[in-house]
Every structure is written in structure tokens, then in C-alpha cells.
Motif scaffolding. Structure first.
Motif, PDB file in Angstrom:
ATOM      1  N   GLY A 105      15.875 -39.469   7.047  1.00  0.00           N
ATOM      2  CA  GLY A 105      14.831 -40.328   8.659  1.00  0.00           C
ATOM      3  C   GLY A 105      13.648 -39.961   8.850  1.00  0.00           C
ATOM      4  O   GLY A 105      13.610 -40.833   9.418  1.00  0.00           O
ATOM      5  N   ALA A 106      13.298 -38.808   8.487  1.00  0.00           N
ATOM      6  CA  ALA A 106      11.592 -38.831   8.408  1.00  0.00           C
ATOM      7  C   ALA A 106      11.086 -40.002   7.728  1.00  0.00           C
ATOM      8  O   ALA A 106      10.335 -40.834   8.028  1.00  0.00           O
ATOM      9  CB  ALA A 106      11.342 -37.268   8.310  1.00  0.00           C
ATOM     10  N   LEU A 107      11.325 -40.357   6.563  1.00  0.00           N
ATOM     11  CA  LEU A 107      11.121 -41.077   6.003  1.00  0.00           C
ATOM     12  C   LEU A 107      11.166 -42.597   6.600  1.00  0.00           C
ATOM     13  O   LEU A 107      10.271 -43.598   6.402  1.00  0.00           O
ATOM     14  CB  LEU A 107      11.611 -41.562   4.104  1.00  0.00           C
ATOM     15  CG  LEU A 107      10.871 -41.658   3.049  1.00  0.00           C
ATOM     16  CD1 LEU A 107       9.354 -41.481   2.675  1.00  0.00           C
ATOM     17  CD2 LEU A 107      12.283 -41.800   2.185  1.00  0.00           C
ATOM     18  N   THR A 108      12.351 -42.934   7.176  1.00  0.00           N
ATOM     19  CA  THR A 108      12.504 -44.153   7.468  1.00  0.00           C
ATOM     20  C   THR A 108      11.758 -44.229   9.039  1.00  0.00           C
ATOM     21  O   THR A 108      11.762 -45.205   9.461  1.00  0.00           O
ATOM     22  CB  THR A 108      14.953 -44.056   7.757  1.00  0.00           C
ATOM     23  OG1 THR A 108      14.441 -44.583   6.587  1.00  0.00           O
ATOM     24  CG2 THR A 108      14.643 -45.624   8.004  1.00  0.00           C
TER      25      THR A 108
ATOM     26  N   VAL B 282      10.116 -32.571   5.073  1.00  0.00           N
ATOM     27  CA  VAL B 282      10.369 -33.562   5.771  1.00  0.00           C
ATOM     28  C   VAL B 282       9.536 -33.844   6.588  1.00  0.00           C
ATOM     29  O   VAL B 282       9.246 -35.272   7.009  1.00  0.00           O
ATOM     30  CB  VAL B 282      10.746 -32.528   7.765  1.00  0.00           C
ATOM     31  CG1 VAL B 282      11.258 -33.683   8.358  1.00  0.00           C
ATOM     32  CG2 VAL B 282      12.238 -32.163   6.457  1.00  0.00           C
ATOM     33  N   LEU B 283       8.557 -33.073   6.783  1.00  0.00           N
ATOM     34  CA  LEU B 283       7.143 -33.662   7.774  1.00  0.00           C
ATOM     35  C   LEU B 283       6.138 -34.258   6.603  1.00  0.00           C
ATOM     36  O   LEU B 283       5.777 -35.529   6.775  1.00  0.00           O
ATOM     37  CB  LEU B 283       5.938 -32.249   7.790  1.00  0.00           C
ATOM     38  CG  LEU B 283       4.314 -32.735   8.866  1.00  0.00           C
ATOM     39  CD1 LEU B 283       4.650 -33.587   9.657  1.00  0.00           C
ATOM     40  CD2 LEU B 283       3.825 -31.000   8.852  1.00  0.00           C
ATOM     41  N   VAL B 284       6.403 -34.134   4.836  1.00  0.00           N
ATOM     42  CA  VAL B 284       5.335 -34.550   3.966  1.00  0.00           C
ATOM     43  C   VAL B 284       6.526 -36.217   4.239  1.00  0.00           C
ATOM     44  O   VAL B 284       5.892 -37.154   3.272  1.00  0.00           O
ATOM     45  CB  VAL B 284       5.288 -34.225   2.520  1.00  0.00           C
ATOM     46  CG1 VAL B 284       5.279 -34.849   1.536  1.00  0.00           C
ATOM     47  CG2 VAL B 284       5.035 -32.993   2.791  1.00  0.00           C
ATOM     48  N   ALA B 285       7.409 -35.835   4.234  1.00  0.00           N
ATOM     49  CA  ALA B 285       8.169 -37.751   3.892  1.00  0.00           C
ATOM     50  C   ALA B 285       7.856 -38.085   5.238  1.00  0.00           C
ATOM     51  O   ALA B 285       8.175 -39.631   4.524  1.00  0.00           O
ATOM     52  CB  ALA B 285       9.789 -36.846   4.310  1.00  0.00           C
ATOM     53  N   LEU B 286       8.161 -37.653   6.419  1.00  0.00           N
ATOM     54  CA  LEU B 286       7.436 -38.208   7.716  1.00  0.00           C
ATOM     55  C   LEU B 286       5.933 -39.443   6.998  1.00  0.00           C
ATOM     56  O   LEU B 286       5.798 -41.020   7.896  1.00  0.00           O
ATOM     57  CB  LEU B 286       7.295 -37.795   8.876  1.00  0.00           C
ATOM     58  CG  LEU B 286       6.974 -38.534  10.167  1.00  0.00           C
ATOM     59  CD1 LEU B 286       7.498 -39.544  10.169  1.00  0.00           C
ATOM     60  CD2 LEU B 286       5.998 -37.481  11.454  1.00  0.00           C
TER      61      LEU B 286
END
Length: 414
Positions: free
Chosen positions: A57-60, A113-117
């Protein structure tokens, strides 16, 4: 005298285009390869599908939010430099995620999650840059053919990505699969950027003399907003069918069929794209969207609870025939985006399209999940068909509003 008919063979003759096209496709492999590799890696690390969902979700979210910004940067600056910067940033982000999953305890999942964002914000804009520069490279006569070829080849990429990820996972494991995906993305971005520079379409735009014109947001332009809405609706409809077919195979106790049925859907799209490029190049856009809506409606009638039990072959046939309209419909949306945006803002325009399709896919996934729990697979597929009908109405309205100005232009030039 009838106008000359152009096809794929004409594209092959354009200097430098085959190389650009191939590397633009390789630059998109991560979109279909990464979900399998990253999901397995994160599950082994965290033992939680909730974490997988949050990371994706964060990546998207990052990819969707940065789409227009990356496009604006490509329009106003050097597309080659942007590809290098985002390629390095995206690869570094995935490398950090792999390192954390390999070394850190599962309690560090909020950091992932933060890194994925941040990684999503650095996603390489190969697709939007390529779609923006195609008209410059091939000219108006071949643009429609090239967009159709791109939509068709994208289906091949959609199938190839998971196969590549699965092969690396089988040989070396999911951590290596994520790493290979990251490296391939970086190499493709660098080579694609170098090829753009060689073709003379990826450098700094020419400086403007005098006062710089005030740039209004593309979202203030009615025709452009309409086309972006069409893209979002088409994507949402496709997502609804994909998820519903997977759910149906789970419900009947034959989950292995999900891959087979998805392959039929993709094969139909490939066949439709090839047929459009070869035999039906002038097929109206509205007819393409109508074909997609009709195929989805036919599939909805075959699924539970409309039909409690149905042989497999009608579903296969419906998926294949319905799929024949997918690549032609996607090609039509690319053409419409290019037509509805100024030439010097096309990368930004396709960035907005990327944001819209990401949002449409996310909303469709959530809605489809609720409808599957509520009433089974027929209802979400029927809703997908309804969304395609709305896209059809918007397509027809856009054509009707453009027709008077077209006629006026013809009268002036006559």
C-alpha cells in the motif's frame, strides 16, 4: 486516393525505435515481477500478510502521488537525468528493504513501510516518458500503431514478470528475486535513458524566449479530465475481473486454474492487439470499449450466483473473447491522453494517468473484495462491466464534443 495503411513493419523501420521499445518494456518488468518476489520475502520475514499489504500500500501510494511530479520534471528538464536519478533511488530503496528483511527483526516492519513509501516516490517513470515521446519519434501517422503495439507488448510483460520472479525464487529464493528485479530496473532505466539521448528526445527542453506562459493545471481542462476518468474506469473494470476469477477458482476448490484463466484473458488481449495492428487499424475507440464491456457482461452471466455450476470451457471462451478488447482499449486511452494534452506536457499527462489507474486499481480491489463476500464473483464482474459502460459513454461524449471543431477545421482547410 485512400491514405496509406501503416503497420508494425513501418515501426521497425524507424531508426532507433526497436531498441527504445525493447528497453522501455524491460523497464516495466518490475511492475509485474515485484509483487510475487516481495510478497514471499516479506511473509517469510514477518509471518504476516498484514505487513505485506501495508508495504505494498505504501509503495503504491508513493508511485501514484509522484506520477504527475515525475512527469512535470521530465517535461521541464532532462528525461535522461530523471531516469538515472529515479533508477538509482528505486534500486537503493529495494536494496534497503531486502537488507532490513534479511538482518532486522520483524518488529522493524514500520521502518520497511516508510522505506517502501520513499521507494514508491522514486519509481522509474519509464512508461509515462516513453508514451510521451512516441509521437515525437514516429510522427502522427504511426502514433496509433505504436500505442497499440505498446499495449500488446505490455501484456507480454505482465505474463513474463511473474514467470521471471518465480524462476529466480525457485533457484535462489525471494530475496534474490527482489534483488534481480531491482538491478534489472536500474539497467533498463539507464539504457533506455541513453537511447533517448541518442535519439535526441531526452535532453533539456529548448529555452523559451520572453515571459514564461502561465501553466494551468491539466486537471482544469475538461477533455483531459474526461480521458483520465476513462483510464481509471477501464483499469478498475480490469481489476474487478482479475480478482473475481481468482476468487472463483478458490471457491470451486481448483486454485491452480487461476493462472490458466488469467493466461486465457491475457492471450485474448494479445490476439486483440495483434489483430488491431494488422487488420483493423481504424477500429473506432468507442467500439473497443464496447467490446470490453460486452465481454465482461458475458462473463458475469456465467459465474455464481447467476449460474451455480458451469463447465470450464464457456468461462475460458468468454475470457479469451472478452480479453481481445483489452489491448485495443488501452491503446485508445493512450492515444486520447496524448491528444488531450499539450506536446510539452505529455509526460505530466501520463503521470496523471498513472495516478488515476493506481487509484482505480486500489478502489476496485477494495470494492471487489466486499462484493465477493456479499454475493460471489458474478456481481463484481457485472460492476466491472458497468464501469466499462460508463467509460464508453464518456468516450462517445468526448467524440461528439470534438466533432464540431473537427468539421470547422476541415471547412477552413478546404
Amino acid at each position: 486516393m485512400s491514405p496509406p495503411v501503416h503497420g508494425v513493419t513501418d515501426l521497425m523501420r524507424v531508426q532507433g525505435l526497436p531498441r527504445l521499445f525493447v528497453w522501455s518494456m524491460l523497464g516495466r518488468l518490475n511492475v509485474s515481477a515485484l509483487p510475487i518476489a516481495l510478497s514471499l520475502m516479506l511473509v517469510r520475514w514477518s509471518h504476516s500478510y498484514v505487513v505485506v499489504g501495508l508495504v505494498f500500500g505504501a509503495l503504491t501510494l508513493g508511485q501514484g502521488a509522484a506520477g504527475p511530479l515525475r512527469g512535470r520534471a521530465a517535461d521541464r528538464g532532462s528525461a535522461v537525468r530523471l531516469l538515472v536519478i529515479t533508477g538509482i533511488g528505486y534500486t537503493a530503496g529495494l536494496a534497503v528493504i531486502v537488507t532490513l528483511a534479511a538482518r532486522a527483526p520483524a518488529s522493524w516492519w514500520p521502518v520497511v513501510v516508510l522505506v517502501a513509501l520513499v521507494t514508491g516516490l522514486s519509481a522509474v517513470p519509464v512508461s509515462q516518458i516513453s508514451r510521451a515521446v512516441w509521437p515525437k519519434i514516429v510522427g502522427s501517422e504511426l502514433t496509433a500503431v505504436l500505442y497499440t503495439a505498446e499495449a500488446t507488448a505490455s501484456e507480454v510483460v505482465t505474463v513474463t514478470g511473474p514467470l521471471l520472479a518465480s524462476l529466480v525464487i525457485a533457484v535462489a529464493g525471494p530475496y534474490w528475486a527482489v534483488g534481480v528485479t531491482a538491478v534489472l530496473t536500474l539497467v533498463a532505466a539507464l539504457v533506455f535513458g541513453a537511447s533517448l539521448g541518442r535519439a535526441g528526445v531526452g535532453g533539456e527542453p529548448l529555452p523559451q524566449r520572453g515571459e514564461r506562459p502561465v501553466r494551468r493545471s491539466l486537471l482544469t481542462e475538461g477533455p483531459f479530465v474526461r480521458v483520465v476518468a476513462i483510464s481509471m474506469l477501464v483499469t478498475a473494470a480490469i481489476f474487478a475481473v482479475n480478482l473475481s476469477v481468482v476468487a472463483w477458482t478458490q471457491n470451486i476448490g481448483r486454485p491452480a486454474l487461476a493462472g490458466v484463466l488469467t493466461a486465457c484473458w491475457t492471450a485474448g488481449s494479445l490476439a486483440g492487439g495483434l489483430a488491431l495492428s494488422t487488420f483493423a487499424r481504424g477500429l473506432p475507440r468507442a467500439l473497443r470499449v464496447a467490446g470490453m464491456a460486452a465481454g465482461m457482461a458475458a462473463l458475469a452471466v456465467l459465474l455464481p450466483p447467476v449460474m451455480a455450476a458451469v463447465p470450464l470451457w464457456p468461462v475460458v471462451v468468454a475470457l479469451f473473447l472478452g480479453g481481445t478488447a483489452i489491448a485495443p482499449t488501452l491503446a485508445a486511452t493512450y492515444e486520447q491522453i496524448a491528444e488531450a494534452s499539450p506536446e510539452d506536457r505529455r509526460a505530466e499527462a501520463f503521470g496523471w494517468m498513472a495516478t488515476a489507474t493506481a487509484g482505480g486499481g486500489a478502489l476496485s480491489a477494495a470494492l471487489t473484495g466486499m462484493l465477493l463476500d456479499l454475493a460471489g464473483p458474478a456481481l463484481p464482474v457485472a460492476v466491472g462491466a458497468a464501469l466499462a459502460v460508463v467509460a464508453l459513454v464518456l468516450t462517445v461524449l468526448g467524440r461528439a464534443r470534438r466533432a464540431p471543431s473537427d468539421e470547422t477545421a476541415e471547412d477552413v482547410t478546404a
